[in-house]
Design an enzyme around this catalytic site. Structure first.
Site, PDB file in Angstrom:
ATOM      1  N   ILE A  44       0.825  -1.212   0.000  1.00  0.00           N
ATOM      2  CA  ILE A  44       0.000   0.000   0.000  1.00  0.00           C
ATOM      3  C   ILE A  44       0.851   1.250   0.000  1.00  0.00           C
ATOM      4  CG2 ILE A  44      -2.065  -1.021   1.029  1.00  0.00           C
ATOM      5  CD1 ILE A  44      -1.122   0.092   3.721  1.00  0.00           C
ATOM      6  N   GLY A  45       2.155   1.126   0.084  1.00  0.00           N
ATOM      7  CA  GLY A  45       2.969   2.334   0.049  1.00  0.00           C
ATOM      8  C   GLY A  45       4.424   2.043   0.284  1.00  0.00           C
TER       9      GLY A  45
ATOM     10  N   GLY B  28       8.057   3.641   2.186  1.00  0.00           N
ATOM     11  CA  GLY B  28       8.652   4.605   3.101  1.00  0.00           C
ATOM     12  C   GLY B  28      10.131   4.697   2.817  1.00  0.00           C
ATOM     13  N   GLY B  29      10.810   5.516   3.592  1.00  0.00           N
ATOM     14  CA  GLY B  29      12.226   5.752   3.382  1.00  0.00           C
ATOM     15  C   GLY B  29      13.028   4.466   3.342  1.00  0.00           C
TER      16      GLY B  29
ATOM     17  N   GLY C 125      11.569   1.124   3.661  1.00  0.00           N
ATOM     18  CA  GLY C 125      10.818  -0.118   3.607  1.00  0.00           C
ATOM     19  C   GLY C 125       9.533  -0.002   2.818  1.00  0.00           C
TER      20      GLY C 125
ATOM     21  N   VAL D 205       5.363  -0.830   2.687  1.00  0.00           N
ATOM     22  CA  VAL D 205       4.243  -0.958   3.602  1.00  0.00           C
ATOM     23  C   VAL D 205       3.172  -1.843   2.976  1.00  0.00           C
ATOM     24  CG1 VAL D 205       2.623   0.286   5.050  1.00  0.00           C
ATOM     25  CG2 VAL D 205       4.765   1.369   4.372  1.00  0.00           C
TER      26      VAL D 205
ATOM     27  N   LYS E 147       4.948  -2.550   8.022  1.00  0.00           N
ATOM     28  CA  LYS E 147       6.066  -1.991   7.282  1.00  0.00           C
ATOM     29  C   LYS E 147       7.258  -2.920   7.371  1.00  0.00           C
ATOM     30  CE  LYS E 147       9.232   1.678   6.788  1.00  0.00           C
ATOM     31  NZ  LYS E 147       9.570   3.048   6.996  1.00  0.00           N
TER      32      LYS E 147
ATOM     33  N   ASP F 295      12.715  12.379   8.645  1.00  0.00           N
ATOM     34  CA  ASP F 295      12.304  12.171   7.253  1.00  0.00           C
ATOM     35  C   ASP F 295      10.863  12.629   7.081  1.00  0.00           C
ATOM     36  OD1 ASP F 295      12.253  11.441   4.615  1.00  0.00           O
ATOM     37  OD2 ASP F 295      11.896   9.322   5.000  1.00  0.00           O
TER      38      ASP F 295
END
Ligand SMILES: *[C@@H]1O[C@H](CO)[C@@H](O)[C@H](O)[C@H]1NC(C)=O
Ligand SMILES: *[C@@H]1O[C@H](CO)[C@@H](O)[C@H](O)[C@H]1NC(C)=O
Ligand SMILES: *[C@@H]1O[C@H](CO)[C@@H](O)[C@H](O)[C@H]1NC(C)=O
Ligand SMILES: *[C@@H]1O[C@H](CO)[C@@H](O)[C@H](O)[C@H]1NC(C)=O
Ligand SMILES: *[C@@H]1O[C@H](CO)[C@@H](O)[C@H](O)[C@H]1NC(C)=O
Ligand SMILES: *[C@@H]1O[C@H](CO)[C@@H](O)[C@H](O)[C@H]1NC(C)=O
Ligand SMILES: *[C@@H]1O[C@H](CO)[C@@H](O)[C@H](O)[C@H]1NC(C)=O
Length: 879
Positions: free
Chosen positions: A706-707, A709-710, A712, A714, A728, A828
């Site tokens: 679903i997304g 991150g810096g 990893g 998610v 995550k 971040d």
């Protein structure tokens, strides 16, 4: 000569001029007598105040107001007599304090409690280069013996006290580099001012130059630069007979440059650059035979360079004309005497040929004529310059060959000749200039091969050879350019394979080989370029597949591999390219599933079109056919078969901590009879929850992403209980340094205790050699980034909601910084890390890079977070 006698001597000399008939003997006698008289007078005036007894208390009192460190530096200030070896204090033979010199003592404090008026015999006060704040005391104007006052390079603020104008003996006044504001006091000027040297630069002074400045009688140096002064330059400024150095640059001065400046027969330095001066350069400036430095750049000057200024060439070392609107030819005899060091005429509209004297201008240090319309064949126009450091001829109409002489300039660091019509080959001897840091020969008509010798340029940081007609292959020797940051060879006719040695250029950030005839495969070694931000291999004939190792290019922001003959599928490791902003894989022979990652979702269809058979959940391409999915499922199943048992075993053996706080009504009864795993927190069996999470995300199948991150990916996971959580998963590469599991656990444990409306709840975590993941509250309104990128959502997200969102984020940060037991720095904060629920309440997420701030410890660490989101002031690497 000490400062004390300076003013008196000047008076004396003036007096002596009016007695020309006196014999030298008499002169000496009179001199002697006058000296005595003056000294006595001094004694009488100062003695009458009985000052010496007041001086020590005044100094000691002031000392107590300074900070500890400053007081330590002034240790010797004890007892009743300042003349008794006190640091920085000097006395005359009558034991009067005549000089205070505390330059560079790192003093902190103010002059507010310095009873300065008690220092009546003070002749010199130097407090420069300290950290003194507050106003400059107006009582300084009472020190009528003062001859030299230096308060420069402090943090004094407020206005310049007009009372300083009362100091008729003052010849040196330096207040530069403070935070003084307001007008320049008229009182400083006028016929009675004895100022020889006045420096008020680098403050916040406003208004015009006071008209009283027309009438300095003795001024030699006048520095008013780097302020906000307005109005025009007075046609008379100081005394034309005495002024040597006039520095008015970096203000907001308007109007013409006064022709009368031509009458300043002693002027050596004239700095008028960075103002808004208009009109043409006055020919009268050619009369100033003494001029060494002339700077007129960054103004609105028009017209041509006056012939008369060629008369200046006798001594001229600096001539700055850059960024005006000057036309006509470059000064023809600019270097007649060979004294010129710095010549910058860039960003004007000069035309015609280069002056022939340039060839013999042997002392040149900097030469900039870029951004004009200068023409002519310059194959032989340049000589050998031992001191030359920087040359820029770009954006002109020059033609001819690139001279061999450049390589003989032993100090040359930047050679820039782009956007001209240079032809012929790149001189082979250029490789001998091992001090060169930048070569820009782009957009010319250069032919031949790239000299192998360039591989010897150890200091090279930038190499631009794009947009020429270069042939042959890319030299393998480039692999030795260990400082190279940018390599642009695009739009040439280069052939052969990409040398794998390029992968050794470990500092490379920008690599552009597009628009050539490069063949063969993408060398796997290129994937070692850990700092690479731009990789453009478009428009070549590259074949083969995309290496699996692509995922190692963690800092990649732009990837263009379009218009090649690449085959195979897009490696799943693309999900690790979390900094990607632009991608183009169009016009290849790629097939298979497009990884379901945000960069492909954001990219326009043009970025993936014209491939052999890409499929996926992206608009414009077909969904992947079932049998393909089956295939991948099968391999996945196989992997799960191998991995899961190992994993579970390891999990039980080693570590893995997880807890989930569910709403009370959904609570499952604790299974007390089961042997409770040591990692279970609360009433949950960690192992069970771990397994249900792995199951819920189908062993981290990309369908559940679903997304990003810096550090990893998610996943969304629906637990058997019906609860939806965000998982995550950290990227873990074999060669990545192993996280310190202990400190990781400690950090996460603390983070799980954070509870704030605007911070995503962290339920728990799993730290396991195979998987390291965090379990968060699931927030389903999208990120700030997706909302702002969606026209409809962006409209719905109105200003009222936006203000509330900003307040929420500020609240969250304030809580993290100030209200947690240990302060937490997010490190971040980006639009992808602010999640919204359906009520548009913001929730800060992704503390993956957050580190705890230990009070008092230094927190300089390596770069963390998403590229493109670091604060503007943050320099990654000094260049
Ligand atoms: C002055 O102070 C210095 C060190 O601070 C010392 O070496 C010197 O002897 C002193 N002189 C007198 C006359 O006290
Ligand atoms: C400052 O010095 C003057 C003269 O030396 C004295 O009259 C006055 O009382 C002093 N002021 C303070 C606040 O000590
Ligand atoms: C200055 O240059 C002009 C034109 O180049 C020349 O006619 C004039 O004689 C020169 N003046 C002096 C003082 O050298
Ligand atoms: C440069 O200097 C050489 C020798 O000093 C001289 O012969 C030549 O004429 C000069 N060239 C120019 C363009 O001034
Ligand atoms: C280079 O030469 C061509 C033709 O000779 C001309 O059209 C072009 O404008 C020139 N380019 C520059 C930058 O001078
Ligand atoms: C990629 O390169 C091709 C060929 O140079 C170019 O046409 C295209 O615009 C580039 N794509 C992007 C996204 O810049
Ligand atoms: C790709 O390969 C085919 C056949 O091997 C060739 O005809 C075609 O020109 C190549 N395309 C490019 C862009 O190199």
């Amino acid at each position: 000569m000490n400062l004390f006698s300076y003013g008196i001597l000047n008076d004396l000399l003036a007096k002596m001029k009016s007695f020309p008939l006196l014999s030298s003997f008499k002169t000496i006698l009179i001199f002697h007598n006058l000296m005595l008289m003056l000294l006595l007078a001094g004694t009488i005036t100062t003695g009458s105040g009985n000052c010496n007894s007041m001086v020590a208390p005044a100094l000691l009192n002031w000392k107590t107001t300074l900070n500890d460190k400053s007081r330590k530096l002034l240790q010797s200030w004890v007892g009743p007599d300042p003349c008794n070896n006190w640091t920085g204090i000097a006395c005359n033979n009558k034991s009067f304090v005549i000089s205070i010199n505390l330059d560079r003592f790192r003093l902190r404090g103010t002059l507010d409690h310095f009873n300065i008026s008690s220092l009546t015999s003070l002749q010199s006060l130097n407090l420069s280069n300290n950290q003194l704040t507050g106003p400059i005391p107006f009582r300084l104007g009472e020190l009528c013996s003062l001859e030299s006052l230096d308060l420069s390079s402090n943090r004094f603020n407020g206005r310049i006290p007009p009372s300083l104008g009362n100091l008729t003996r003052l010849h040196y006044l330096s207040l530069h580099d403070n935070a003084l504001f307001g007008l320049v006091p008229t009182e400083l000027g006028g016929p009675n001012s004895g100022l020889v040297d006045l420096r008020l630069s680098a403050n916040h002074l406003t208004g015009p130059i006071p008209s009283s400045f027309e009438n300095f009688t003795r001024i030699e140096r006048l520095h008013l630069h780097t302020n906000y002064l307005t109005g025009s330059i007075l046609s008379k400024l100081g005394n034309p007979e005495t002024l040597i150095d006039l520095s008015l640059y970096y203000n907001r001065l308007t109007g013409l440059i006064p022709s009368s400046l031509g009458n300043y027969s002693k002027l050596v330095t004239l700095y008028l650059h960075q103002n808004q001066l208009s009109g043409s350069i006055p020919p009268a400036l050619g009369k100033i035979k003494t001029l060494v430095d002339l700077a007129l750049s960054v103004n609105n000057l028009t017209g041509s360079f006056p012939e008369e200024l060629n008369n200046l060439t006798g001594k001229l070392e600096t001539l700055w004309l850059a960024s005006n609107k000057l036309t006509g030819r470059l000064p023809a005899r600019i270097c007649d005497r060979g004294s010129l060091r710095i010549f910058s005429a860039n960003n004007n509209s000069f035309s015609g040929m280069l002056p022939s004297t340039i060839r013999n201008c042997s002392r040149l240090l900097r030469l900039r004529i870029d951004g004009n319309q200068i023409t002519g064949n310059v194959s032989d126009a340049f000589g050998v310059y031992d001191d030359l450091e920087y040359v820029d001829l770009s954006y002109n109409k020059l033609y001819g060959k690139v001279s061999n002489n450049w390589a003989r300039c032993r100090s040359l660091m930047a050679l820039k000749m782009s956007n001209n019509n240079f032809s012929g080959v790149i001189p082979d001897n250029l490789g001998d200039s091992d001090q060169l840091q930048e070569i820009d020969l782009a957009s010319n008509l250069l032919t031949g091969e790239i000299p192998i010798s360039l591989g010897r340029l150890n200091s090279l940081i930038y190499l631009f050879l794009h947009d020429n007609r270069l042939r042959g292959s890319i030299p393998r020797e480039f692999g030795k350019l260990l400082n190279l940051g940018t390599l642009n060879l695009a739009k040439n006719a280069l052939t052969g394979a990409i040398p794998s040695e390029i992968g050794d250029c470990s500092r490379l950030r920008i690599l552009n080989f597009s628009g050539n005839y490069l063949r063969d495969v993408i060398p796997i070694k290129l994937m070692r370029l850990a700092e690479l931000q731009v990789l453009d291999l478009a428009d070549n004939s590259i074949i083969g597949g995309l290496p699996l190792e692509f995922g190692k290019l963690k800092r990649l922001e732009t990837l263009n591999i379009s218009h090649n003959n690449l085959t195979g599928s897009i490696p799943s490791t693309f999900i690790d390219l979390s900094s990607l902003i632009t991608i183009d894989i169009s016009y290849n022979e790629l097939e298979g599933r497009v990884p379901n990652i945000h960069i492909f979702q954001l990219a326009p269809f043009e970025a993936i079109e014209n491939n052999k058979g890409l499929c996926g959940d992206i608009i414009g391409i077909s969904e992947c056919r079932l049998n393909k999915k089956h295939n991948s499922k099968n391999t996945m199943a196989l992997r799960i078969l191998i991995i899961v048992p190992t994993m579970c075993f390891l999990f039980v053996m080693i570590t893995g901590i997880l807890f989930i706080r569910l709403s009370k009504e959904k609570k499952i009864e604790p299974q007390e009879s089961v042997n409770i795993s040591p990692f279970a927190i609360w009433s949950y069996d960690g192992k069970m929850v771990y397994e249900s999470i792995i199951e819920a995300v189908e062993n981290f199948n990309s369908n559940h992403i679903i997304g990003f991150g810096g550090c990893g990916t998610v996943y969304g996971a629906e637990l058997p209980t019906g609860e939806v959580v965000a998982v995550k998963k950290f990227n873990m590469l074999e060669d990545d340094e192993l996280l310190n599991v202990k400190s990781f656990e400690n950090e996460i444990r603390a983070l799980t205790e954070i509870r704030h409306l605007n911070i995503v709840k962290l339920y728990g975590f799993c730290s396991h050699p195979r998987h390291m993941f965090l379990v968060y509250e699931f927030i389903n309104g999208g990120t700030l980034r997706t909302i702002l990128n969606d026209v409809e959502k962006a409209i719905e997200f109105n200003w009222f909601k936006r203000v509330h969102a900003i307040k929420g984020v500020a609240d969250a940060l304030s809580y993290m910084h100030h209200d947690c037991l240990q302060p937490i720095i997010h490190r971040d904060l980006s639009s992808s890390n602010i999640l919204f629920d359906l009520e548009y309440i913001p929730h800060l997420s992704d503390f993956g890079t957050a580190k705890f701030l230990k009070a008092g410890s230094s927190n300089w660490t390596s770069f963390a977070g998403t590229y493109g989101y670091c604060a503007p002031g943050m320099k990654l690497k000094p260049m």
